[in-house]
Scaffold this motif. Structure first.
Motif, PDB file in Angstrom:
ATOM      1  N   ASP A  42      -2.085  -2.049  -1.351  1.00  0.00           N
ATOM      2  CA  ASP A  42      -2.739  -3.333  -1.057  1.00  0.00           C
ATOM      3  C   ASP A  42      -2.896  -3.483   0.455  1.00  0.00           C
ATOM      4  O   ASP A  42      -2.017  -3.983   1.155  1.00  0.00           O
ATOM      5  CB  ASP A  42      -1.907  -4.476  -1.638  1.00  0.00           C
ATOM      6  CG  ASP A  42      -2.582  -5.835  -1.453  1.00  0.00           C
ATOM      7  OD1 ASP A  42      -3.734  -5.847  -0.983  1.00  0.00           O
ATOM      8  OD2 ASP A  42      -1.952  -6.851  -1.786  1.00  0.00           O
ATOM      9  N   GLN A  43      -4.057  -3.068   0.942  1.00  0.00           N
ATOM     10  CA  GLN A  43      -4.326  -3.164   2.385  1.00  0.00           C
ATOM     11  C   GLN A  43      -4.910  -4.529   2.771  1.00  0.00           C
ATOM     12  O   GLN A  43      -5.069  -4.824   3.945  1.00  0.00           O
ATOM     13  CB  GLN A  43      -5.298  -2.051   2.798  1.00  0.00           C
ATOM     14  CG  GLN A  43      -4.719  -0.654   2.607  1.00  0.00           C
ATOM     15  CD  GLN A  43      -5.724   0.445   2.934  1.00  0.00           C
ATOM     16  OE1 GLN A  43      -6.918   0.301   2.719  1.00  0.00           O
ATOM     17  NE2 GLN A  43      -5.211   1.553   3.478  1.00  0.00           N
ATOM     18  N   ASP A  44      -5.206  -5.347   1.756  1.00  0.00           N
ATOM     19  CA  ASP A  44      -5.828  -6.651   2.024  1.00  0.00           C
ATOM     20  C   ASP A  44      -4.796  -7.782   2.063  1.00  0.00           C
ATOM     21  O   ASP A  44      -4.898  -8.690   2.886  1.00  0.00           O
ATOM     22  CB  ASP A  44      -6.873  -6.944   0.937  1.00  0.00           C
ATOM     23  CG  ASP A  44      -7.771  -8.105   1.305  1.00  0.00           C
ATOM     24  OD1 ASP A  44      -8.149  -8.214   2.481  1.00  0.00           O
ATOM     25  OD2 ASP A  44      -8.093  -8.899   0.405  1.00  0.00           O
ATOM     26  N   ARG A  45      -3.802  -7.725   1.174  1.00  0.00           N
ATOM     27  CA  ARG A  45      -2.751  -8.746   1.072  1.00  0.00           C
ATOM     28  C   ARG A  45      -3.337 -10.148   0.959  1.00  0.00           C
ATOM     29  O   ARG A  45      -2.916 -11.072   1.665  1.00  0.00           O
ATOM     30  CB  ARG A  45      -1.799  -8.692   2.257  1.00  0.00           C
ATOM     31  CG  ARG A  45      -1.140  -7.342   2.454  1.00  0.00           C
ATOM     32  CD  ARG A  45       0.000  -7.461   3.429  1.00  0.00           C
ATOM     33  NE  ARG A  45       0.381  -6.167   3.963  1.00  0.00           N
ATOM     34  CZ  ARG A  45       1.412  -5.954   4.761  1.00  0.00           C
ATOM     35  NH1 ARG A  45       2.173  -6.974   5.143  1.00  0.00           N
ATOM     36  NH2 ARG A  45       1.709  -4.746   5.205  1.00  0.00           N
ATOM     37  N   ILE A  73       4.406  -0.884  -4.689  1.00  0.00           N
ATOM     38  CA  ILE A  73       3.298  -1.526  -3.980  1.00  0.00           C
ATOM     39  C   ILE A  73       3.420  -1.163  -2.503  1.00  0.00           C
ATOM     40  O   ILE A  73       4.428  -1.455  -1.854  1.00  0.00           O
ATOM     41  CB  ILE A  73       3.318  -3.065  -4.145  1.00  0.00           C
ATOM     42  CG1 ILE A  73       3.167  -3.434  -5.627  1.00  0.00           C
ATOM     43  CG2 ILE A  73       2.202  -3.707  -3.327  1.00  0.00           C
ATOM     44  CD1 ILE A  73       3.268  -4.929  -5.899  1.00  0.00           C
ATOM     45  N   LEU A  74       2.415  -0.499  -1.986  1.00  0.00           N
ATOM     46  CA  LEU A  74       2.392  -0.061  -0.587  1.00  0.00           C
ATOM     47  C   LEU A  74       1.339  -0.861   0.166  1.00  0.00           C
ATOM     48  O   LEU A  74       0.438  -1.455  -0.441  1.00  0.00           O
ATOM     49  CB  LEU A  74       2.082   1.440  -0.510  1.00  0.00           C
ATOM     50  CG  LEU A  74       2.945   2.384  -1.369  1.00  0.00           C
ATOM     51  CD1 LEU A  74       2.442   3.819  -1.235  1.00  0.00           C
ATOM     52  CD2 LEU A  74       4.411   2.291  -0.970  1.00  0.00           C
ATOM     53  N   TYR A  75       1.437  -0.799   1.489  1.00  0.00           N
ATOM     54  CA  TYR A  75       0.473  -1.541   2.314  1.00  0.00           C
ATOM     55  C   TYR A  75      -0.312  -0.621   3.239  1.00  0.00           C
ATOM     56  O   TYR A  75      -1.120  -1.086   4.046  1.00  0.00           O
ATOM     57  CB  TYR A  75       1.203  -2.641   3.101  1.00  0.00           C
ATOM     58  CG  TYR A  75       1.918  -3.597   2.172  1.00  0.00           C
ATOM     59  CD1 TYR A  75       1.207  -4.507   1.410  1.00  0.00           C
ATOM     60  CD2 TYR A  75       3.308  -3.541   2.030  1.00  0.00           C
ATOM     61  CE1 TYR A  75       1.850  -5.371   0.529  1.00  0.00           C
ATOM     62  CE2 TYR A  75       3.962  -4.400   1.149  1.00  0.00           C
ATOM     63  CZ  TYR A  75       3.229  -5.306   0.396  1.00  0.00           C
ATOM     64  OH  TYR A  75       3.857  -6.141  -0.483  1.00  0.00           O
ATOM     65  N   ASP A  76      -0.049   0.661   3.159  1.00  0.00           N
ATOM     66  CA  ASP A  76      -0.842   1.660   3.892  1.00  0.00           C
ATOM     67  C   ASP A  76      -0.775   2.970   3.102  1.00  0.00           C
ATOM     68  O   ASP A  76      -0.073   3.076   2.105  1.00  0.00           O
ATOM     69  CB  ASP A  76      -0.322   1.846   5.323  1.00  0.00           C
ATOM     70  CG  ASP A  76       1.148   2.227   5.364  1.00  0.00           C
ATOM     71  OD1 ASP A  76       1.522   3.221   4.702  1.00  0.00           O
ATOM     72  OD2 ASP A  76       1.943   1.521   6.043  1.00  0.00           O
ATOM     73  N   SER A 135      -6.390  -9.942  -4.096  1.00  0.00           N
ATOM     74  CA  SER A 135      -5.682  -8.688  -4.364  1.00  0.00           C
ATOM     75  C   SER A 135      -4.407  -8.965  -5.158  1.00  0.00           C
ATOM     76  O   SER A 135      -4.007  -8.170  -6.021  1.00  0.00           O
ATOM     77  CB  SER A 135      -5.361  -7.950  -3.063  1.00  0.00           C
ATOM     78  OG  SER A 135      -4.427  -8.674  -2.282  1.00  0.00           O
ATOM     79  N   SER A 136      -3.790 -10.129  -4.908  1.00  0.00           N
ATOM     80  CA  SER A 136      -2.595 -10.525  -5.677  1.00  0.00           C
ATOM     81  C   SER A 136      -2.945 -10.761  -7.143  1.00  0.00           C
ATOM     82  O   SER A 136      -2.174 -10.427  -8.043  1.00  0.00           O
ATOM     83  CB  SER A 136      -1.965 -11.791  -5.093  1.00  0.00           C
ATOM     84  OG  SER A 136      -1.500 -11.548  -3.787  1.00  0.00           O
ATOM     85  N   LYS A 137      -4.151 -11.342  -7.384  1.00  0.00           N
ATOM     86  CA  LYS A 137      -4.609 -11.545  -8.758  1.00  0.00           C
ATOM     87  C   LYS A 137      -4.782 -10.207  -9.471  1.00  0.00           C
ATOM     88  O   LYS A 137      -4.417 -10.045 -10.645  1.00  0.00           O
ATOM     89  CB  LYS A 137      -5.941 -12.299  -8.765  1.00  0.00           C
ATOM     90  CG  LYS A 137      -5.813 -13.791  -8.553  1.00  0.00           C
ATOM     91  CD  LYS A 137      -7.186 -14.447  -8.668  1.00  0.00           C
ATOM     92  CE  LYS A 137      -7.083 -15.951  -8.400  1.00  0.00           C
ATOM     93  NZ  LYS A 137      -8.425 -16.589  -8.460  1.00  0.00           N
ATOM     94  N   ALA A 138      -5.352  -9.238  -8.759  1.00  0.00           N
ATOM     95  CA  ALA A 138      -5.555  -7.907  -9.341  1.00  0.00           C
ATOM     96  C   ALA A 138      -4.207  -7.273  -9.702  1.00  0.00           C
ATOM     97  O   ALA A 138      -4.036  -6.708 -10.800  1.00  0.00           O
ATOM     98  CB  ALA A 138      -6.319  -7.015  -8.365  1.00  0.00           C
ATOM     99  N   ILE A 170      -6.261   1.776  -4.673  1.00  0.00           N
ATOM    100  CA  ILE A 170      -6.321   1.416  -3.252  1.00  0.00           C
ATOM    101  C   ILE A 170      -7.263   0.224  -3.078  1.00  0.00           C
ATOM    102  O   ILE A 170      -8.465   0.318  -3.331  1.00  0.00           O
ATOM    103  CB  ILE A 170      -6.810   2.606  -2.401  1.00  0.00           C
ATOM    104  CG1 ILE A 170      -5.883   3.820  -2.598  1.00  0.00           C
ATOM    105  CG2 ILE A 170      -6.894   2.215  -0.929  1.00  0.00           C
ATOM    106  CD1 ILE A 170      -6.371   5.088  -1.935  1.00  0.00           C
ATOM    107  N   ILE A 171      -6.679  -0.924  -2.688  1.00  0.00           N
ATOM    108  CA  ILE A 171      -7.462  -2.143  -2.418  1.00  0.00           C
ATOM    109  C   ILE A 171      -7.711  -2.196  -0.914  1.00  0.00           C
ATOM    110  O   ILE A 171      -6.762  -2.289  -0.129  1.00  0.00           O
ATOM    111  CB  ILE A 171      -6.706  -3.400  -2.889  1.00  0.00           C
ATOM    112  CG1 ILE A 171      -6.383  -3.288  -4.394  1.00  0.00           C
ATOM    113  CG2 ILE A 171      -7.522  -4.655  -2.613  1.00  0.00           C
ATOM    114  CD1 ILE A 171      -5.489  -4.387  -4.918  1.00  0.00           C
ATOM    115  N   PRO A 172      -8.984  -2.124  -0.478  1.00  0.00           N
ATOM    116  CA  PRO A 172      -9.265  -1.984   0.962  1.00  0.00           C
ATOM    117  C   PRO A 172      -9.012  -3.268   1.753  1.00  0.00           C
ATOM    118  O   PRO A 172      -8.965  -4.373   1.186  1.00  0.00           O
ATOM    119  CB  PRO A 172     -10.757  -1.626   0.974  1.00  0.00           C
ATOM    120  CG  PRO A 172     -11.301  -2.267  -0.261  1.00  0.00           C
ATOM    121  CD  PRO A 172     -10.207  -2.178  -1.287  1.00  0.00           C
ATOM    122  N   LYS A 173      -8.859  -3.103   3.024  1.00  0.00           N
ATOM    123  CA  LYS A 173      -8.687  -4.245   3.927  1.00  0.00           C
ATOM    124  C   LYS A 173      -9.970  -5.075   3.941  1.00  0.00           C
ATOM    125  O   LYS A 173     -11.074  -4.530   3.963  1.00  0.00           O
ATOM    126  CB  LYS A 173      -8.359  -3.733   5.345  1.00  0.00           C
ATOM    127  CG  LYS A 173      -7.925  -4.835   6.299  1.00  0.00           C
ATOM    128  CD  LYS A 173      -7.469  -4.245   7.616  1.00  0.00           C
ATOM    129  CE  LYS A 173      -6.972  -5.348   8.558  1.00  0.00           C
ATOM    130  NZ  LYS A 173      -6.528  -4.805   9.853  1.00  0.00           N
TER     131      LYS A 173
END
Length: 385
Positions: free
Chosen positions: A54-57, A79-82, A61-64, A100-103
């Motif tokens: 989750d690069q967007d936070r 759950i990673l952030y990068d 993205s939380s709903k997904a 991978i959820i983009p920023k």
């Protein structure tokens, strides 16, 4: 007739005195039935580990992520952030997919800049890959629909028109026969039929071959000069024992709570034809190849790939013509087709005519060849006497 029954008794004694054969014929169906029943007992795949990057936070993205958590097929292992050390972490967590959820995902979605969620699917196991990727597609498809409907709502589209504006037509998929896509219903019966074929071929491989090697064939011929009776003496015990195995399989359906209730009598009749057809293949090889070891090896070459060639898991139509020709001379191919029609698809007995006739033809060809080979073997033995 009395002499025939005494020969049957002799055959059962020979079978029972062979510890390996006894263990194989009785133990293998029970062992495989129980073992495979518990292996596939769950029926469907759940809690497959996935990794979310989750690069967007953001709220979206939380709903997904919440949708992934609520899906029974998926389990969020991390759950990673990068993307640092992503490949290593995926292997350590045994992840089937990495999402991978983009920023800037939420911002670009709301401003209609068409962002992209990337899903990396681990296809080293095709089954888990298909289950996990399908579940992810369902979750993201639901999220897409929610976002689109919410956008239309904000644009002032009336509530009663929202769905028709978003979705111009409906699509309905109706699952039949194995609605829960239960892997147990699909695979377990086919494997057990394969086991029955294998133990029959192994047992009958030794029937005449052991008589030739032990030098008892001459005595057997003197006691029973009829070629037909000799064949029946060797086959009938295995028919009786196969019926016992069939009853064990039927008991297992209650043990593992499998809904196989319809068409059992027609299937039992077809199973009898299947057993006879397999028996004549085994008896033919046992007569033609007088060595127990060689007869067993030849029949194992036939039995081992039979399930793969049967078309039960991979469509027969997708195989080369030469492979299809080989598959069509193996009784298991036709029995499993009849099984699928009667038990899985709840078809009628008349719809199994083609598989039945194919097994009858295989049995007839092998029985005639076995009769001929045994007749000449018996004749040569009587000449020597």
């Amino acid at each position: 007739m009395q002499d025939f029954f005494s020969l049957l008794k002799r055959e059962f004694k020979l079978f029972w005195s062979n510890k390996v054969l006894r263990l194989l014929f009785i133990g293998a169906p029970i062992l495989y039935g129980v073992l495979l029943g518990y292996v596939y007992g769950k029926g469907k795949v759940t809690d497959l580990p996935i990794i979310i990057v989750d690069q967007d936070r953001s709220e979206m993205s939380s709903k997904a992520i919440q949708m992934f958590e609520d899906n029974e097929v998926l389990h969020i292992a991390s759950i990673l952030y990068d993307q640092n050390n992503l490949s290593q972490i995926a292997i350590e967590k045994e992840a089937t997919c990495v999402v991978i959820i983009p920023k800037g995902f939420e911002k670009m979605t709301l401003t209609k800049k068409y962002p992209e969620i990337t899903t990396i699917v681990n296809t080293s196991n095709v089954l888990t890959a298909n289950y996990a990727s399908t579940a992810i597609q369902v979750c993201l498809g639901t999220l897409k629909a929610g976002v689109q409907i919410e956008t239309l709502r904000k644009q002032g589209v009336p509530e009663n028109l929202l769905m028709s504006q978003y979705e111009p037509f409906k699509t309905t998929f109706i699952k039949k026969y194995n609605r829960s896509t239960n892997y147990m219903y699909f695979l377990w019966p086919g494997v057990l039929a394969t086991v029955l074929q294998q133990v029959l071929l192994l047992g009958l491989a030794l029937s005449f071959a052991s008589e030739f090697e032990n030098g008892t064939f001459k005595d057997l011929v003197k006691r029973c000069p009829s070629t037909l009776k000799l064949l029946m003496v060797k086959i009938v015990p295995y028919l009786i024992m196969s019926f016992g195995v069939w009853l064990i399989y039927w008991f297992f359906t209650f043990w593992f709570r499998l809904p196989f209730y319809e068409n059992l009598l027609p299937l039992t009749f077809i199973a009898g034809i299947f057993v006879i057809s397999v028996s004549f293949i085994g008896i033919l090889v046992s007569i033609v190849v007088p060595s127990q070891l060689k007869a067993t090896e030849i029949l194992m070459v036939i039995a081992t790939p039979s399930f793969i060639l049967s078309g039960f898991t991979w469509p027969l139509s997708q195989m080369p013509q030469a492979v299809q020709a080989i598959a069509n001379v193996i009784p298991l191919t036709h029995f499993l087709k009849a099984f699928r029609i009667l038990i899985i698809e709840n078809g009628t007995f008349s719809q199994t005519t083609k598989p039945i006739w194919n097994m009858i033809i295989i049995g007839l060809v092998c029985s005639i060849a076995a009769y001929t080979a045994l007749y000449f073997k018996k004749k040569s033995v009587l000449k020597e006497a």
